[in-house]
Design a protein around this motif. Sequence first.
Motif, PDB file in Angstrom:
ATOM      1  N   GLN A  35       0.824  -1.201   0.000  1.00 49.83           N
ATOM      2  CA  GLN A  35       0.000   0.000   0.000  1.00 49.83           C
ATOM      3  C   GLN A  35       0.860   1.253   0.000  1.00 49.83           C
ATOM      4  OE1 GLN A  35      -3.308  -0.049   2.701  1.00 49.83           O
ATOM      5  NE2 GLN A  35      -3.283   2.158   2.874  1.00 49.83           N
ATOM      6  N   PRO A  36       0.565   2.180  -0.870  1.00 47.64           N
ATOM      7  CA  PRO A  36       1.336   3.427  -0.908  1.00 47.64           C
ATOM      8  C   PRO A  36       0.890   4.401   0.178  1.00 47.64           C
ATOM      9  CG  PRO A  36      -0.415   3.534  -2.512  1.00 47.64           C
ATOM     10  CD  PRO A  36      -0.477   2.154  -1.896  1.00 47.64           C
ATOM     11  N   THR A  37       1.662   5.435   0.329  1.00 49.17           N
ATOM     12  CA  THR A  37       1.280   6.593   1.127  1.00 49.17           C
ATOM     13  C   THR A  37       0.928   7.691   0.139  1.00 49.17           C
ATOM     14  OG1 THR A  37       2.677   5.976   2.996  1.00 49.17           O
ATOM     15  CG2 THR A  37       2.111   8.308   2.791  1.00 49.17           C
ATOM     16  N   LEU A  38      -0.209   8.343   0.346  1.00 53.66           N
ATOM     17  CA  LEU A  38      -0.675   9.406  -0.543  1.00 53.66           C
ATOM     18  C   LEU A  38      -0.619  10.731   0.208  1.00 53.66           C
ATOM     19  CD1 LEU A  38      -3.920   7.632  -1.854  1.00 53.66           C
ATOM     20  CD2 LEU A  38      -1.603   7.483  -2.808  1.00 53.66           C
ATOM     21  N   ALA A  58      -9.001   9.721  -6.751  1.00 49.32           N
ATOM     22  CA  ALA A  58      -7.954   9.803  -7.777  1.00 49.32           C
ATOM     23  C   ALA A  58      -7.105   8.533  -7.782  1.00 49.32           C
ATOM     24  CB  ALA A  58      -7.062  11.029  -7.541  1.00 49.32           C
ATOM     25  N   PHE A  59      -6.740   8.051  -6.611  1.00 51.58           N
ATOM     26  CA  PHE A  59      -5.978   6.808  -6.496  1.00 51.58           C
ATOM     27  C   PHE A  59      -6.758   5.642  -7.108  1.00 51.58           C
ATOM     28  CE2 PHE A  59      -5.260   2.921  -3.975  1.00 51.58           C
ATOM     29  CZ  PHE A  59      -3.918   2.699  -4.252  1.00 51.58           C
ATOM     30  N   GLY A  60      -8.039   5.569  -6.810  1.00 54.11           N
ATOM     31  CA  GLY A  60      -8.869   4.481  -7.342  1.00 54.11           C
ATOM     32  C   GLY A  60      -8.947   4.484  -8.856  1.00 54.11           C
ATOM     33  N   PHE A  61      -9.123   5.655  -9.440  1.00 57.34           N
ATOM     34  CA  PHE A  61      -9.209   5.732 -10.897  1.00 57.34           C
ATOM     35  C   PHE A  61      -7.841   5.592 -11.558  1.00 57.34           C
ATOM     36  CE2 PHE A  61     -13.331   8.278 -10.307  1.00 57.34           C
ATOM     37  CZ  PHE A  61     -14.125   7.175 -10.587  1.00 57.34           C
ATOM     38  N   GLU A  62      -6.851   6.296 -11.032  1.00 58.98           N
ATOM     39  CA  GLU A  62      -5.535   6.338 -11.684  1.00 58.98           C
ATOM     40  C   GLU A  62      -4.664   5.118 -11.395  1.00 58.98           C
ATOM     41  OE1 GLU A  62      -3.809  10.029 -10.389  1.00 58.98           O
ATOM     42  OE2 GLU A  62      -5.316  11.230 -11.433  1.00 58.98           O
ATOM     43  N   GLN A  63      -4.632   4.669 -10.158  1.00 59.46           N
ATOM     44  CA  GLN A  63      -3.732   3.579  -9.783  1.00 59.46           C
ATOM     45  C   GLN A  63      -4.396   2.204  -9.829  1.00 59.46           C
ATOM     46  OE1 GLN A  63      -0.448   4.309  -9.366  1.00 59.46           O
ATOM     47  NE2 GLN A  63      -1.146   6.344  -9.951  1.00 59.46           N
TER      48      GLN A  63
END
Length: 181
Positions: free
Chosen positions: A4-7, A120-125
């Motif tokens: 899991q990344p850090t955003l 944004a994370f859900g759509f892009e990543q």
Amino acid sequence: MASQPTLESERLVLRPLTPKDAPILHLLAGRREIADTTISIPHPYSEQQALQWITGTAELHAKGKVVVFAIQLKGEGNLVGTIGLRDIDSEHSQAELGFWIAVECWRKGYATEAARTVVAFGFEQLGLNRIYAHYMARNPASGRVLAKVGMKPEGLLRQRVRKWGVFEDVVPMALLREEWP
């Protein structure tokens, strides 16, 4: 699913939860005001329950089913809530957004800022096509957060859930990738 990344957003750091978060999670999510309008947080909420939830979400993350972030204020490190995507469905390219913010931090825009970042994370990543959410009709503040990130109402689910012995109406909302800015 990869680790899991850090955003980051303007004021927030969204990072993976760790077992060290259980004591503060217990205190913040354990408030009656938080449990009152969330479907899955019980009241009272013990530190052991918080730890079990953290451990459980880590296991589900490893299976690609959820991604949950601790919401922290930049520069302060204070945990102010959690946000995540659950029921990640790769076949249908969709997931459910869920969040809560500490009572002391309500009306400061943190939920909207965190939600924009996770959408944004859900759509892009994650390559999702649809992100949806539900909120209890008597909690219009959550509905406003969802509307600010572009979600549109999809109806009314009358008496969809029972919270503390009372059947509650729930409003489903969603945002499609093509509608996302």
